[in-house]
Design a protein around this motif. Structure first.
Motif, short mmCIF file in Angstrom:
data_model
loop_
_atom_site.label_atom_id
_atom_site.label_comp_id
_atom_site.label_asym_id
_atom_site.label_seq_id
_atom_site.Cartn_x
_atom_site.Cartn_y
_atom_site.Cartn_z
N MET A 359 0.83 -1.21 0.00
CA MET A 359 0.00 0.00 0.00
C MET A 359 0.86 1.26 0.00
O MET A 359 0.50 2.25 -0.62
CB MET A 359 -0.92 -0.02 1.23
N GLY A 360 2.00 1.24 0.70
CA GLY A 360 2.88 2.41 0.69
C GLY A 360 2.85 3.19 1.98
O GLY A 360 2.99 4.41 1.97
N MET A 361 2.68 2.49 3.12
CA MET A 361 2.64 3.24 4.38
C MET A 361 4.01 3.29 5.02
O MET A 361 4.13 3.68 6.17
CB MET A 361 1.58 2.67 5.32
N GLY A 362 5.05 2.88 4.30
CA GLY A 362 6.40 3.13 4.77
C GLY A 362 6.95 2.07 5.70
O GLY A 362 6.26 1.14 6.09
N PRO A 363 8.22 2.21 6.05
CA PRO A 363 8.95 1.14 6.73
C PRO A 363 8.51 0.85 8.16
O PRO A 363 8.55 -0.30 8.57
CB PRO A 363 10.40 1.62 6.71
N TYR A 364 8.08 1.87 8.92
CA TYR A 364 7.80 1.59 10.34
C TYR A 364 6.61 0.66 10.47
O TYR A 364 6.64 -0.35 11.16
CB TYR A 364 7.54 2.88 11.11
N VAL A 365 5.54 1.02 9.78
CA VAL A 365 4.33 0.20 9.87
C VAL A 365 4.62 -1.19 9.33
O VAL A 365 4.26 -2.20 9.93
CB VAL A 365 3.17 0.87 9.09
#
Ligand code: HEM
Ligand code: CU
Lengths: 712, 121
Positions: A359-365
């Protein structure tokens, strides 16, 4: 306020018109004729035999948990077959269509293969939905329905009428998806639905509406069932059946139903919002007007991931019953097993994002969800080791049921390891939406199917009083396994070769060879279906030879093996008193397995009712009417449903009482029919350390002081 | 079915139910829903404030339904309802909380900020 539908609409018939019936389709029209003919033959046969009264009294109106369980399993097997035919069509299309150029069968309007893309889309959508929710789920719910009350020494589920209601609502969902074959179209955007393709502007037909209402009905039926299971295990346990003595299958049913109860509402809400978008013109999941497409995906998998554990946990429970029985050892690490079950259930709530890492919510999630997903491997590993240690130095007998259980373990291993790979975001970005994922979850779902076949063979004698044919059970196992290997090993390979999922036209000629192998595998699956039919035929023909007593396998352990085979409608003539974790094994060891009650008590039983069937029918009408936007019919169906509910609740059911003498007679007769004769001794036995109670007294309190030690 | 001797009306859960409770729950939930619908369809507030307002409505509606309609509270004679509550709170926090987190991270990367949101530049 209502959304304006493209195309004709009339107040009387809604969007329904004769042209919606695909009588020109070269596959559906002959199929329709065939089904009508078979249906007519069946109706004629039942009428000729005068079986309608019997069916109505004994099956359609029943509230007996065993009969409902059998009907659930029957429904599951029928839908498994329908889903299998879909799978066969998908495989055949890909085999025919692969490669460049124009290789379609023109008579069917296809440019590639024999199916048009729109038709192909409907088939894979129906396949996924049917297999997960109308095959696996009813099979598991059916087995839980039959076995859980028996394992805890209950006479029925806590709410027998609710149980019937759950079944008939599920059946209504199945009927709705089946009718979409012949009236209109089914959804073409996958079993989980893609936002915003399911919005009115992109899917103007009725397919998505069928999909919404089918799912809503199944979700409703399953939620009602889960409430019932939890109440049953909490409230209906026999005396002495403490939580620490609950059989592992019942534990797995508890955990699975907690998951179902807490997660199915998410699905219902998600689909209700899709419905609002399509019917009322809201914009929850559109790209514009403040909507958010990914919110749909999020809500769906918020249910979807717990759902996959809802289906695998009971399967794990079945393995936990089959393996000890055929290893002649108690389950290794009971407490660890139960804790692992609940750990899996708990973790299943915090991993759902792994279905849309991209989806593209980035590395932390991503990291959080990746780690959480991998955590599932720990309790799963604990379980696998427990099963392995149960078998270690056991006296293993390779029965047909054991074959299926061991096969399930192998599939679990492959599915689990590929799941671990998928849970690493870096890998997931490469293979997401490829057939590698499809192969992963088929390993998992086939693990369930294996466990279910094992369980059907294992518990069949309990329900019907005779064993299934061992040889044909094994033949079917080997054919099925050969099919599994030939279809899914190439599928893993194709995933690595870059084949994305759901291709109606696989364009790369390099894939052709593997498609041929898969088609061959499907042919072998067909043979295994045939061998299943033979298995049933041969077993029923030879049933007198395979007649068994209460303890059908001679090495069984849990409480359900204490009562007669087939189980009488009141389950236990006297409610048993539980003395140990593996009650039947414990009684066998101490030599009072054959003890019969010496006195009987009157039993209070619920009456049959057709109301559940009626409500199923009105809800089916509601779903159908909403799909076609026939507002007057929707209104009537909804009103009828509510009226029936209120009427039945107000009327209640006083039930009926079977007198103690009657029970004594029935019990005597049941005993005479069984090959292994139960002794006529008193229900009290002795062992080093004291006296035990075999049956609860169900009498006044002062009698309780005579009880021997409840536990030791 | 050996529990038929007890009159279901005598069960404590049933005794707890009252018409007033159900009516209050129903009216409260309906009013909150109507309010949220009105706020959204009339664009009564700036976007971010609207978001907060309907969230508050939803929160109150949840409390009204859980308390008045489902009778879930922490009283002693109702132990299984309390268990349900104890199981429900972490699930609620997890699902809403993790969703919140993932979407805030997603929006940072993909969406224009909603007007009126703090931290907007
Ligand atoms: C060890 C445990 C498991 C792990 C680590 C795992 C991991 C994953 C991951 C990461 C995906 C997403 C792949 C993608 O779309 O890119 C996935 C998909 C899937 N898994 Fe698993 N899984 C596990 C167990 C299961 C079980 C037990 C089932 C079912 C019984 C299951 C059924 C599915 C299904 C149905 C999908 C894909 C659904 C779809 O996209 O249509 N998985 N799994
Ligand atoms: Cu998942």
């Amino acid at each position: 306020m209502l959304v304006h539908v493209p195309g004709p609409w009339s107040p009387l018939l809604g969007r329904l018109a004769l042209s919606e019936i695909p009588y020109k389709n070269l596959i559906l029209a002959p199929l329709f004729v065939l089904i009508v003919l078979v249906g007519l033959a069946l109706v004629g046969w039942i009428t000729k035999r005068g079986l309608w009264g019997y069916l109505w009294r004994e099956w359609f109106t029943t509230v007996d948990h065993k009969k409902l369980g059998i009907m659930y399993i029957f429904l599951g097997l029928v839908m498994l077959f329908r889903g299998f035919i879909d799978g066969l069509m998908i495989r055949t299309q890909q085999m025919l269509a692969v490669g460049p150029g124009d290789n379609g069968i023109k008579a069917m309007g296809a440019i590639h293969g024999y199916l048009t893309p729109f038709h192909f889309g409907q088939i894979y959508s129906a396949h996924g939905l049917i297999m997960i929710l109308l095959a696996a789920t009813p099979l598991l719910v059916g087995l839980m329905n039959i076995i859980v009350p028996l394992q805890i020494g209950a006479r029925d589920m806590a709410f027998p009428y609710l149980n019937a209601l759950g079944f008939w609502i599920t059946a209504a969902g199945a009927a709705l998806i089946m009718i979409s074959l012949f009236v209109g179209d089914f959804s073409h955007n996958g079993w989980f639905g893609y936002a915003p393709i399911f919005e009115m502007s992109y899917s103007p037909g009725v397919g998505v509406d069928y999909w919404i209402w089918t799912l809503e009905l199944i979700a409703l039926g399953t939620t009602l069932g889960s409430i019932n299971f939890l109440a049953t295990v909490v409230k209906m346990r026999a005396p002495g059946m403490t939580w620490g003595r609950l059989p592992v299958f019942t534990w797995s049913a508890v955990s699975a139903n907690i998951i179902a109860l807490t997660s199915f509402p998410c699905l219902q809400v998600a689909l209700a919002l899709v419905g609002a978008d399509r019917y009322l013109g809201t914009h929850f999941f559109t790209a514009g007007f403040g909507g958010n497409l990914m919110l749909y995906t999020n809500l769906f998998w918020l249910w979807g991931h717990p759902e996959v554990y809802f289906v695998i946990l009971p399967a794990f429970g079945m393995l936990g019953e089959i393996i000890p029985t055929f290893s002649e050892k108690p389950l290794f690490g009971y407490v660890a097993m139960v804790l692992a079950t609940f750990a899996i259930a708990g973790v299943s709530w915090i991993v759902w994002l792994h279905h849309f890492f991209t989806m593209g919510m980035g590395p932390y999630v991503s990291t959080e969800f990746s780690v959480a997903t991998m955590l599932v491997g720990i309790p799963t590993g604990v379980k696998v080791f427990n099963w392995a240690f149960t078998m270690y130095r056991g006296r293993i007998s390779y029965t047909a049921a054991m074959h299926w259980a061991l096969g399930a373990l192998f599939l679990l291993l492959i599915g689990g390891l590929t799941g671990m790979m998928l849970s690493i975001p870096a890998i997931n970005y490469m293979v997401h939406n490829s057939v590698f994922v499809v192969a992963h979850f088929h390993m998992m779902l086939l693990c369930i199917v294996y466990a279910v076949f094992g369980a059907v063979i294992y518990w069949w004698p309990k329900v019907f009083g005779f064993r299934l044919n061992e040889a044909w059970g094994k033949i079917m196992f080997w054919l099925f396994s050969a099919g599994t290997a030939l279809v899914f090993i190439p599928m893993f390979m194709l995933g690595f070769m870059g084949e994305t999922r759901r291709l109606d036209w696989p364009f790369d000629p390099h894939w052709a060879g593997l498609f041929d192998v898969q088609e061959f595998g499907i042919a072998i699956y067909v043979l295994s279906v045939v061998s299943f039919v033979v298995l049933l035929f041969v077993s029923i023909r030879d049933r007198a030879k395979e007649r068994v007593g209460a303890d059908a396998w001679g090495t069984s352990r849990s409480l359900e093996w204490l009562t007669d085979s087939p189980v009488p409608f009141y389950n236990f003539a006297m409610v048993p008193e539980i003395n140990a974790r593996d009650e039947v094994a414990w009684r066998r060891e101490h030599g009072f397995l054959d003890i019969r009650p010496d006195h009987y008590k009157a039993i209070h039983m619920p009456n049959n009712t057709p109301v559940a069937l009626y409500i199923g029918a009105t809800l089916f009408l509601l779903g159908f009417a909403l799909t076609w936007r026939i507002w007057w019919l929707s209104g009537i169906a909804l009103l009828a449903t509510v009226a029936l509910m209120i009427w039945r609740s107000a009327k209640g059911d006083p039930g009926y009482v079977i007198s103690a003498e009657e029970i004594a007679r029935l019990d005597r007769e049941a005993r005479q029919k069984m090959p292994v004769d139960g002794g006529d001794t008193v229900p009290v036995g002795g062992f080093a350390g004291g006296q035990i109670m075999a049956y609860s007294r169900e009498v006044s309190d002062q009698d309780r002081s005579h009880r021997g030690p409840k536990s030791w | 079915m050996s529990h038929g001797h007890v009159n279901p009306i005598d069960h404590p859960e049933v005794q707890m139910a009252s018409r007033r409770g159900y009516m209050t729950g129903f009216i409260l939930a309906s009013v909150l829903m109507a309010l949220a619908t009105f706020l959204v369809s009339s664009h009564a507030l700036p976007p971010f404030a609207l978001l907060l307002a309907i969230m508050a409505c939803a929160g109150f509606a949840v409390i009204a339904q859980v308390y008045f309609l489902l009778h879930i509270d922490i009283s002693e004679h109702n132990i299984w309802n309390t268990v349900a509550l104890v199981a429900f709170i972490p699930l609620f926090v997890i699902t809403i909380g993790l969703t919140w987190w993932m979407f805030s991270q997603l929006y940072l990367r993909t969406m224009p900020m909603i007007p009126g949101m703090p931290g907007m530049h």
